[in-house]
Enzyme design. Structure first.
Site, PDB file in Angstrom:
ATOM      1  N   GLY A  71       0.603  -1.122   0.000  1.00 57.02           N
ATOM      2  CA  GLY A  71       0.025  -0.074   0.153  1.00 57.02           C
ATOM      3  C   GLY A  71       0.848   1.172   0.069  1.00 57.02           C
ATOM      4  O   GLY A  71       0.458   2.391  -0.614  1.00 57.02           O
ATOM      5  N   GLU A 101      -3.674  13.074   2.354  1.00 58.48           N
ATOM      6  CA  GLU A 101      -2.192  13.348   2.363  1.00 58.48           C
ATOM      7  C   GLU A 101      -1.916  13.352   0.709  1.00 58.48           C
ATOM      8  O   GLU A 101      -0.884  12.858   0.466  1.00 58.48           O
ATOM      9  CB  GLU A 101      -1.261  12.539   3.004  1.00 58.48           C
ATOM     10  CG  GLU A 101      -1.746  12.204   4.543  1.00 58.48           C
ATOM     11  CD  GLU A 101      -0.778  11.818   5.513  1.00 58.48           C
ATOM     12  OE1 GLU A 101      -0.165  10.627   4.875  1.00 58.48           O
ATOM     13  OE2 GLU A 101      -0.634  12.073   6.611  1.00 58.48           O
ATOM     14  N   CYS A 117       6.969   9.829  10.832  1.00 58.71           N
ATOM     15  CA  CYS A 117       7.836   9.539   9.572  1.00 58.71           C
ATOM     16  C   CYS A 117       8.849  10.306   9.289  1.00 58.71           C
ATOM     17  O   CYS A 117       9.909  10.303   8.766  1.00 58.71           O
ATOM     18  CB  CYS A 117       6.796   9.398   8.430  1.00 58.71           C
ATOM     19  SG  CYS A 117       5.741  10.608   8.230  1.00 58.71           S
TER      20      CYS A 117
END
Lengths: 647, 647
Positions: B199, B312, B405
């Site tokens: 994904g 996003e 992240c």
């Protein structure tokens, strides 16, 4: 129970700290709104019964009534309110002279069946809420943040008040009073009570209206309590912050509209109702301030409200993106509710101007021309190449929603529209919307009846005939909309010398039966620009025509990509009378050019001095009323179109 | 295992269907980036170890290793990857000559401890993923949509490759190869394999890099498989649609960048790596097309990428709202990764121009000046009166994120920055970024070493001294940035007559040790305008200075509300050399005026002809580099400022 005899529409002041009151009767007889109301009455409302059954709303109430078994359908806590708003729409329709007998009979049967169902579902102490009765039996007013119990109760009350006003039916009003009594008993600051407010305001207006309808001051006090207790953190912070559910500040301290748009506006409407009954000026000061800030910095050209999708909220001041406008249909409705109340309180035309703008644009876009499909969010722009990201909606009309607050809200608004036309004060009849029909207002001693003939908004001539009037001088006030230039007025064919002041053209005389007043609002398409603080509309214009905002749709401009078009504001736009498309609306033709694409440069930014004049192929542009967009092929749409006068 | 001897930085082509290869060595010795790297090395990376422990990332790996007990911390499936990106940052730091011994020892210890931990956690067949081992033991590659297993594996591989390149350490590379082997065995189209893609793309580049580092073609084939299998619906529709996880179309058919921005860009970077090794032109055609469309219609002035918060993702073409730009820091990083690869493949300056722009603006804004706070989304505008709605972020820098992240991604990018400066081809040394330091590139037969001295971006003079060169003619190519006007060049004090072509100034000669080339890029602040299709920036300008985008912050303009300011583009902006604020950056002063507020009208829209010239109090405006915004008081900020030339 002491029903006020004069009450037929929504909002009927009892004590009344306002000089103006709603019309005592009204019938819309044709025109744009007559047709929309016919479709609402004949198609939308009857299909609402079917949709509410298909969607499980009735099933859930039947579960609560113990009439059936099975699972609760859908997991939203406010499904009952959709039934109540539909009931309210039915109630208003009963006062529509155009309602035919067979439909009337059918609606009467459905109404009676629903009343029985609600009576069966209601608990002995008046509590009535299928979600909590089925899923959280015994748990009451403990989930005020998200539970919508008071919100649902409010809509039940409003439906019952409406029905009582139009038909005298007391059955539903009894159910509603028992629910209201249950709320009054359970929620408050007395020992044993729950001190709380609802995450979604709505009950405030309802409680005031129930007070008006019954004379029972407990309901007024309860409304006052609900408004005073907001802004004290009773609801906690929540996922979207305290603004979301209008608990961030006491209403009297709020500087500008904030949080969830519909919640904000229902609360403001309720506070306006409370002001009317109490005359509490601290409320009125806040209401005026919040309205002014909201309209100056947080309202779209269409009257649409709400810039954020995820929390359905207002954005920051001047944050009004066109392709991500939320502009929920329910927010347009609640804005009309609030502004109409402010008009009643203050008599200032700006409130009526916003009602008009919102009705013809932000609100009316919410339902398809065939009355069978609705849209939840009303963007001012859909881009070429728009991708449905499963987030902001794909901006397509659908027959119903999982969260179907908007469709029955549209129904009840259209069904009660005749009440949003005329106001009466002791000395003056105030005609603020121009819709063909017959309207009655109460002056000090007797009623005035006006007959209005017009093809507005397609034609700017409004003819008002005095059908009934007291034999002494009184004032007829006609609104001159903010957009109108060089209006003229004749009385019995003779031009009136005076000019409108503060947006009202007021004529005082002893009027006689048959006197004819003709107001002419010259209609020409115009280009409108935005305050340059509104980034998303800067360097662009919109086309307007009377109260209507127009838009470009790809289907009418198939030779160019809409995003490449620049409008030439030196070209005078032309009206093209109804050509058969979109139920015969007038379209507007103008000209511009199409910027070449792709750009010569790989980078879309360049020295400011070099970008002076972008040119391209000339193009004819065809615009349609914004409220009709999205009724044909799915494609790009724009309200704001860049101009050729870019730095 | 056949490590390529020349490889030190990221991306070292093996077969190499490209004439250009990264520098073989580099040291950044000072300047803006030298200081940022010092802070990264001394503050950010060491504190990363602490943050990753506090946030539970190491705890989760210890659970997987059976070393501890307790609950898995945090419910995100990709927490291991934060550790791997931090490891990669540490790996690059080992090649930094400025690393002092005590910090080096500490990092070596932490690295060794982490390697042991990963070895303990890794299962016998190479599988390594704390989330699935702890929470879904035995379940492998069955939740490819959201599981991020391959994404995490990719970051492990990249860390191991980096460490092997800088230190020769084979321990982590062995762990990574076992994980890669486990993936190769489990995922594919053979019987018994799972046919799927991740994904979240990331493993594609990693597999190519592992092939480069080991020579094992299975990894290259696996990368090829992952890229070819996208766009066949293997991931299903998902909540945000197939675009989100780059599964809507086969990559070769994709018209423009779409879906989750970081996923899109990692995939494109991986496909560029694959192209370099395979020479598959069908990939290159798609990469060029997607880059061009993305940059022309979906990239902010700062190089920021991604217009939608919730998913996003990229927005529609030209949908680039400034106050709701997503512009995730990781998207800036992945954009740099993609563009840098395209530069290597094509040699076209536009790719280097975007790398530069993104580095100095969209990327660098992602970390605070003190190296201790990060920002996830990088808006181009924060409005006066901005309210944190718990939705789009409140745009404040914080020390770590639940979904962290970005911080270790910033660390690994800064730590490897010396590799993004110089390229070598058989005949040419290509200096495309101007950062003081010493860089070596491999030409056909031997190495060229350049010493670069400059105070860029504060000064436009770049001095390049040839420190080592073959004794035969070769070309030195210097990039002339897109923004530079009238650059000049001297070699050993003598002006070069030729002009730059296609953005490169190429000088061919037999260079000698000590030859000095001086490029002067005249630096003047400039006003930049946007393509008028970019609605949010129309009628506005931004201030730029060399590669830097500037912004207005409320703290520097305390006398006016930022949203009321209009800039006067007839005024020439002045540079104010470092005044001590913001680590001594140059600020820019210009002038404009302040529109009165509130408006005279209640309604912010008016006839287009009437709005010709808004005026107000004159004002001095103070701008700072965008990358420094939000380091002082929280307040309004704008990159795009309306001009006084509005219709």
């Amino acid at each position: 129970m002491t029903p006020t005899q004069r009450a037929v529409g929504p909002v009927h002041p009892a004590a009344g700290h306002t000089a103006r009151r709603p019309a005592t009767a009204g019938q819309i007889t044709g025109g744009l709104w007559g047709e929309r109301r016919r479709i609402n009455r004949e198609i939308s409302i009857p299909s609402g019964w079917d949709r509410l059954h298909e969607a499980g709303n009735f099933h859930n109430l039947e579960l609560a009534a113990g009439r059936t078994s099975g699972e609760y359908v859908n997991d939203l806590p406010f499904l009952d309110s959709d039934v109540y708003k539909w009931l309210e729409a039915v109630a208003w329709v009963f006062s529509d002279a155009a309602l035919d007998q067979s439909l009337s009979d059918r609606l009467q049967d459905q109404l009676a069946a629903t009343e029985r169902l609600l009576r069966d579902a209601q608990q002995p102490d008046g509590y009535l809420n299928s979600y909590f009765q089925v899923l959280f039996p015994g748990e009451r007013f403990a989930q005020l943040q998200w539970g919508h119990e008071l919100y649902c109760a409010g809509h039940l009350i409003q439906a019952a008040v409406a029905l009582h006003r139009t038909t005298g039916d007391t059955g539903l009003l009894e159910v509603a009073c028992r629910t209201a009594d249950c709320v009054v008993a359970a929620v408050g600051v007395q020992p044993g009570q729950i001190d709380g407010v609802c995450g979604h305001p709505e009950i405030e207006s309802a409680m005031v209206e129930l007070y008006r309808e019954t004379g029972d001051e407990r309901y007024l006090n309860q409304a006052s309590y609900f408004i005073d207790r907001r802004g004290h953190g009773l609801l906690g912070d929540g996922h979207f912050g305290r603004h979301y559910w209008q608990d961030h500040l006491p209403l009297r301290d709020v500087p500008s509209a904030e949080g969830h748009a519909v919640r904000q506006l229902y609360l403001l409407a309720g506070a306006a109702d409370l002001y009317v009954e109490t005359g509490d000026d601290t409320l009125l000061v806040a209401l005026k301030r919040i309205w002014a800030e909201m309209v100056a910095t947080k309202t779209y050209l269409t009257g649409g409200i709400g810039a954020h999708h995820k929390d359905e909220s207002f954005g920051d001041p001047y944050e009004l993106p066109n392709e991500r406008s939320y502009c929920e249909t329910c927010a347009a409705i609640s804005s009309i509710m609030f502004s109409w109340r402010m008009l009643m309180i203050t008599g200032e035309t700006k409130y009526a101007d916003l009602v008009e703008r919102t009705l013809y644009n932000g609100f009316l876009a919410g339902v398809s021309l065939d009355g069978q499909r609705y849209i939840y969010a009303n963007p001012l722009q859909v881009r070429e190449g728009h991708v449905d990201r499963g987030v902001d909606g794909d901006y397509q009309r659908v027959s119903w929603f999982r969260c179907a607050c908007c469709p029955p809200n549209v129904m009840r608004t259209l069904a009660s529209l005749e009440h949003y036309v005329l106001l009466g004060s002791p000395t003056r009849a105030v005609l603020h919307q121009y819709i063909p029909g017959r309207y009655a207002a109460q002056l000090a001693d007797r009623e005035v009846v006006l007959e209005v003939a017009t093809d507005y908004p397609w034609d700017g001539t409004v003819t008002v005939v005095i059908a009934s009037a007291p034999h002494r001088p009184w004032e007829l006030a006609l609104r001159v909309p903010d957009w109108a230039e060089r209006p003229t007025l004749t009385v019995n064919g003779r031009k009136v010398g005076s000019s409108p002041a503060d947006g009202w053209w007021v004529m005082e005389r002893e009027w006689h039966h048959g006197d004819e007043v003709v107001l002419v609002l010259p209609l020409q398409p115009r280009y409108t620009a935005a305050d340059s603080r509104l980034d998303a509309a800067r360097g662009a214009v919109a086309i307007e025509y009377g109260p209507l905002v127009y838009c470009l749709e790809a289907v009418d401009n198939p030779d160019h990509r809409l995003d490449d078009i620049m409008i030439d504001t030196t070209v005078t736009p032309e009206v093209v009378p109804g050509e058969g498309i979109l139920a015969g609306v007038a379209t507007i033709r103008t000209a511009g050019h199409v910027r070449p694409r792709p750009n010569s440069s790989w980078w879309p930014y360049s020295p400011a001095s070099a970008g002076t004049s972008e040119t391209g192929e000339p193009a004819t542009l065809n615009a349609v009323p914004y409220y009709t967009w999205g009724n044909r092929e799915h494609g790009a749409m724009r309200v704001w179109v860049p101009t050729n006068h870019i730095i």
